[in-house]
Design a protein around this motif. Structure first.
Motif, PDB file in Angstrom:
ATOM      1  N   ASP A   9     -33.396   3.249   7.630  1.00  0.00           N
ATOM      2  CA  ASP A   9     -32.336   2.530   8.351  1.00  0.00           C
ATOM      3  C   ASP A   9     -31.923   3.289   9.608  1.00  0.00           C
ATOM      4  O   ASP A   9     -31.758   2.691  10.679  1.00  0.00           O
ATOM      5  N   GLU A  10     -31.766   4.595   9.481  1.00  0.00           N
ATOM      6  CA  GLU A  10     -31.382   5.422  10.618  1.00  0.00           C
ATOM      7  C   GLU A  10     -32.466   5.398  11.701  1.00  0.00           C
ATOM      8  O   GLU A  10     -32.169   5.288  12.894  1.00  0.00           O
ATOM      9  N   ILE A  11     -33.714   5.463  11.289  1.00  0.00           N
ATOM     10  CA  ILE A  11     -34.825   5.449  12.250  1.00  0.00           C
ATOM     11  C   ILE A  11     -34.937   4.089  12.932  1.00  0.00           C
ATOM     12  O   ILE A  11     -35.154   4.012  14.143  1.00  0.00           O
ATOM     13  N   MET A  12     -34.760   2.998  12.180  1.00  0.00           N
ATOM     14  CA  MET A  12     -34.829   1.665  12.783  1.00  0.00           C
ATOM     15  C   MET A  12     -33.713   1.476  13.809  1.00  0.00           C
ATOM     16  O   MET A  12     -33.938   0.889  14.865  1.00  0.00           O
ATOM     17  N   ASN A  13     -32.524   1.989  13.516  1.00  0.00           N
ATOM     18  CA  ASN A  13     -31.424   1.918  14.485  1.00  0.00           C
ATOM     19  C   ASN A  13     -31.749   2.747  15.725  1.00  0.00           C
ATOM     20  O   ASN A  13     -31.447   2.347  16.851  1.00  0.00           O
ATOM     21  N   GLY A  14     -32.352   3.920  15.536  1.00  0.00           N
ATOM     22  CA  GLY A  14     -32.754   4.752  16.665  1.00  0.00           C
ATOM     23  C   GLY A  14     -33.807   4.071  17.523  1.00  0.00           C
ATOM     24  O   GLY A  14     -33.776   4.159  18.757  1.00  0.00           O
ATOM     25  N   LEU A  15     -34.744   3.383  16.894  1.00  0.00           N
ATOM     26  CA  LEU A  15     -35.773   2.659  17.652  1.00  0.00           C
ATOM     27  C   LEU A  15     -35.162   1.510  18.452  1.00  0.00           C
ATOM     28  O   LEU A  15     -35.552   1.260  19.587  1.00  0.00           O
ATOM     29  N   LYS A  16     -34.184   0.846  17.855  1.00  0.00           N
ATOM     30  CA  LYS A  16     -33.503  -0.249  18.567  1.00  0.00           C
ATOM     31  C   LYS A  16     -32.782   0.293  19.796  1.00  0.00           C
ATOM     32  O   LYS A  16     -32.836  -0.304  20.870  1.00  0.00           O
ATOM     33  N   ARG A  17     -32.129   1.449  19.638  1.00  0.00           N
ATOM     34  CA  ARG A  17     -31.435   2.068  20.777  1.00  0.00           C
ATOM     35  C   ARG A  17     -32.425   2.525  21.850  1.00  0.00           C
ATOM     36  O   ARG A  17     -32.116   2.486  23.039  1.00  0.00           O
ATOM     37  N   SER A  18     -33.587   2.978  21.446  1.00  0.00           N
ATOM     38  CA  SER A  18     -34.576   3.533  22.379  1.00  0.00           C
ATOM     39  C   SER A  18     -35.514   2.481  22.970  1.00  0.00           C
ATOM     40  O   SER A  18     -36.361   2.823  23.794  1.00  0.00           O
ATOM     41  N   ALA A  19     -35.396   1.229  22.560  1.00  0.00           N
ATOM     42  CA  ALA A  19     -36.320   0.186  23.018  1.00  0.00           C
ATOM     43  C   ALA A  19     -36.380   0.066  24.546  1.00  0.00           C
ATOM     44  O   ALA A  19     -37.472  -0.027  25.105  1.00  0.00           O
ATOM     45  N   PRO A  20     -35.259   0.072  25.280  1.00  0.00           N
ATOM     46  CA  PRO A  20     -35.365  -0.027  26.740  1.00  0.00           C
ATOM     47  C   PRO A  20     -36.124   1.159  27.355  1.00  0.00           C
ATOM     48  O   PRO A  20     -36.935   0.973  28.280  1.00  0.00           O
ATOM     49  N   TYR A  21     -35.881   2.348  26.854  1.00  0.00           N
ATOM     50  CA  TYR A  21     -36.596   3.532  27.355  1.00  0.00           C
ATOM     51  C   TYR A  21     -38.092   3.420  27.046  1.00  0.00           C
ATOM     52  O   TYR A  21     -38.934   3.699  27.899  1.00  0.00           O
ATOM     53  N   LEU A  22     -38.416   2.999  25.826  1.00  0.00           N
ATOM     54  CA  LEU A  22     -39.825   2.865  25.450  1.00  0.00           C
ATOM     55  C   LEU A  22     -40.521   1.782  26.273  1.00  0.00           C
ATOM     56  O   LEU A  22     -41.686   1.930  26.647  1.00  0.00           O
ATOM     57  N   LYS A  23     -39.794   0.708  26.588  1.00  0.00           N
ATOM     58  CA  LYS A  23     -40.360  -0.334  27.448  1.00  0.00           C
ATOM     59  C   LYS A  23     -40.685   0.243  28.825  1.00  0.00           C
ATOM     60  O   LYS A  23     -41.751  -0.027  29.389  1.00  0.00           O
ATOM     61  N   ALA A  24     -39.791   1.045  29.379  1.00  0.00           N
ATOM     62  CA  ALA A  24     -40.027   1.655  30.695  1.00  0.00           C
ATOM     63  C   ALA A  24     -41.230   2.598  30.648  1.00  0.00           C
ATOM     64  O   ALA A  24     -42.045   2.614  31.571  1.00  0.00           O
ATOM     65  N   MET A  25     -41.359   3.359  29.577  1.00  0.00           N
ATOM     66  CA  MET A  25     -42.499   4.269  29.442  1.00  0.00           C
ATOM     67  C   MET A  25     -43.806   3.495  29.285  1.00  0.00           C
ATOM     68  O   MET A  25     -44.834   3.886  29.843  1.00  0.00           O
ATOM     69  N   LEU A  26     -43.756   2.393  28.557  1.00  0.00           N
ATOM     70  CA  LEU A  26     -44.953   1.547  28.417  1.00  0.00           C
ATOM     71  C   LEU A  26     -45.348   0.941  29.759  1.00  0.00           C
ATOM     72  O   LEU A  26     -46.529   0.827  30.080  1.00  0.00           O
ATOM     73  N   ALA A  27     -44.341   0.550  30.545  1.00  0.00           N
ATOM     74  CA  ALA A  27     -44.622  -0.047  31.850  1.00  0.00           C
ATOM     75  C   ALA A  27     -45.357   0.936  32.751  1.00  0.00           C
ATOM     76  O   ALA A  27     -46.207   0.541  33.552  1.00  0.00           O
TER      77      ALA A  27
END
Length: 147
Positions: A81-99
């Motif tokens: 649960d903690e990791i899934m919440n962290g991934l949700k918070r980090s999604a915009p950053y990860l999208k930028a890195m993927l771009a």
């Protein structure tokens, strides 16, 4: 209706049941590899993800390549649960890195989902090794005896 569109439907089902295209599969696999590199321990600043071992099992991409769902599994399912919440918070950053990493016209929006395939596989293995199922799967005693 075009000829190609007739053959894209899986077994004549609704358009939602359409199998993914080669492009979707290729983009999904490229995103999976890149996300696996980005989610290595120590790569992200989020406290929930900093030292987490996360496996990216699959990335499914929408037909227009604008949305992607990454199926992830924390090591041994710990702190999921903690990791899934962290991934949700980090999604915009990860999208930028993927771009920056993956060459696409537009980086897809990323959502994360907990992969339950491992839980299902463990449950099926447990069922197959139960005494009732092993008895039914064993050689039948009626075939060997001729009387």
């Amino acid at each position: 209706m075009s000829r190609r569109r007739d053959h894209d439907y899986a077994g004549g089902q609704s358009p939602g049941a359409r199998a993914p295209s080669q492009r979707q599969l290729r983009v999904g696999e490229e995103l999976r590899h890149t996300l696996a590199q980005l989610l290595r321990p120590g790569e992200l600043r989020d406290p929930a993800l900093r030292e987490a071992n996360i496996t990216v099992t699959e990335v499914r991409v929408s037909p227009d390549l604008k949305n992607a769902t990454a199926y992830v599994m924390p090591l041994a399912g710990a702190n999921s649960d903690e990791i899934m919440n962290g991934l949700k918070r980090s999604a915009p950053y990860l999208k930028a890195m993927l771009a920056r990493t993956v060459e696409l016209r537009q980086a897809p929006n990323i959502s994360f989902a907990y992969d339950t395939a491992f839980d299902s596989a463990a449950r099926i293995a447990e069922l197959l090794h139960s005494p009732e199922v092993e008895r039914d799967l064993g050689p039948s005693s009626g075939d060997d005896e001729t009387g």
